[in-house]
Design an enzyme around this catalytic site. Structure first.
Site, PDB file in Angstrom:
ATOM      1  CE  LYS A 121      -1.649   2.369   3.252  1.00  0.00           C
ATOM      2  NZ  LYS A 121      -2.176   2.795   4.542  1.00  0.00           N
ATOM      3  CG  ASP A 158      -7.172   3.235   2.669  1.00  0.00           C
ATOM      4  OD1 ASP A 158      -8.138   2.872   1.952  1.00  0.00           O
ATOM      5  OD2 ASP A 158      -7.107   4.361   3.177  1.00  0.00           O
TER       6      ASP A 158
END
Ligand code: SF4
Length: 212
Positions: free
Chosen positions: A122, A140
């Site tokens: 991420k 996320d």
């Protein structure tokens, strides 16, 4: 039920209309401080991270600055952020790697970024998008929830959702899509109680438990 192509296009057209230039909410001064801010933000709020990094980024702007400061002083700056001990260790380790292996420059390469201490998929995606303009989708908790609820990209893992989103988001919206999804997830499509009555994409969303 999955969302069709026309609905996906309309979904992002409306989010763009609402916020043509969406921005992340983390403060940073350059690609390196962006990398540090994103790494510090795991399981913490952007507001909390910004409070701590305001003073830190006045004295640190490169990996070498970070090494010159050292782990214990770094901890003083970030001690209000959750998991600050392990985060400080990783930030220092990553700074070593950046200086020794990349000449102090943040790489624009997913694998090289993910090899840095404390940097996961991420974080690497966020840095490639925001620092280098690569149209990535950083998944996320908000993006994961939005993909699943709306029916745009369902999946059991963040990687599954990421791959589907990359495939189905209309190209013209791909660059800003992750910010639009994060902001919509954070402020409207909230985890516990989505505010569907305020939602601009209500009619396009396939979530069965929409609140009205
Ligand atoms: S209608 Fe409700 S569940 Fe669907 S995207 Fe909007 S806020 Fe989220």
């Amino acid at each position: 039920m999955a969302m069709n192509k026309a609905d996906r296009t309309e979904f992002f057209r409306r989010l763009e209309e609402d916020n043509p230039e969406p921005k992340g909410e983390l403060d940073y001064t350059n690609p390196y401080t962006l990398l540090v801010a994103v790494a510090l933000s795991a399981q913490a709020t952007d507001i909390g991270v910004n409070k701590a990094t305001k003073a830190l980024f006045e004295v640190v702007s490169t990996p070498q600055d970070m090494l010159d400061m050292g782990e214990s002083k770094l901890k003083d700056y970030i001690k209000t952020i959750g998991l600050f001990n392990s985060k400080a260790k990783n930030v220092i380790k990553a700074a070593h790697m950046l200086v020794e292996e990349h000449g102090g420059i943040v790489p624009n390469d997913q694998d090289a970024l993910e090899r840095l201490a404390g940097v996961g998929r991420k974080t690497a995606n966020v840095v490639r998008s925001m620092a280098w303009g690569v149209p990535t989708i950083a998944v996320d908790t908000h993006v994961f929830r939005m993909g699943n609820r709306t029916g745009m990209a369902t999946g059991k893992t963040t990687l599954e959702v990421e791959k589907k989103l990359l495939k189905v988001i209309p190209k013209q919206y791909l660059f800003h899509a992750h910010h639009w999804l994060i902001l919509h997830g954070r402020y409207i499509c909230k985890a516990r109680k989505p505010e569907c009555s305020k939602c601009k994409v209500y009619d396009l969303c396939k979530y069965k438990a929409k609140t009205v």
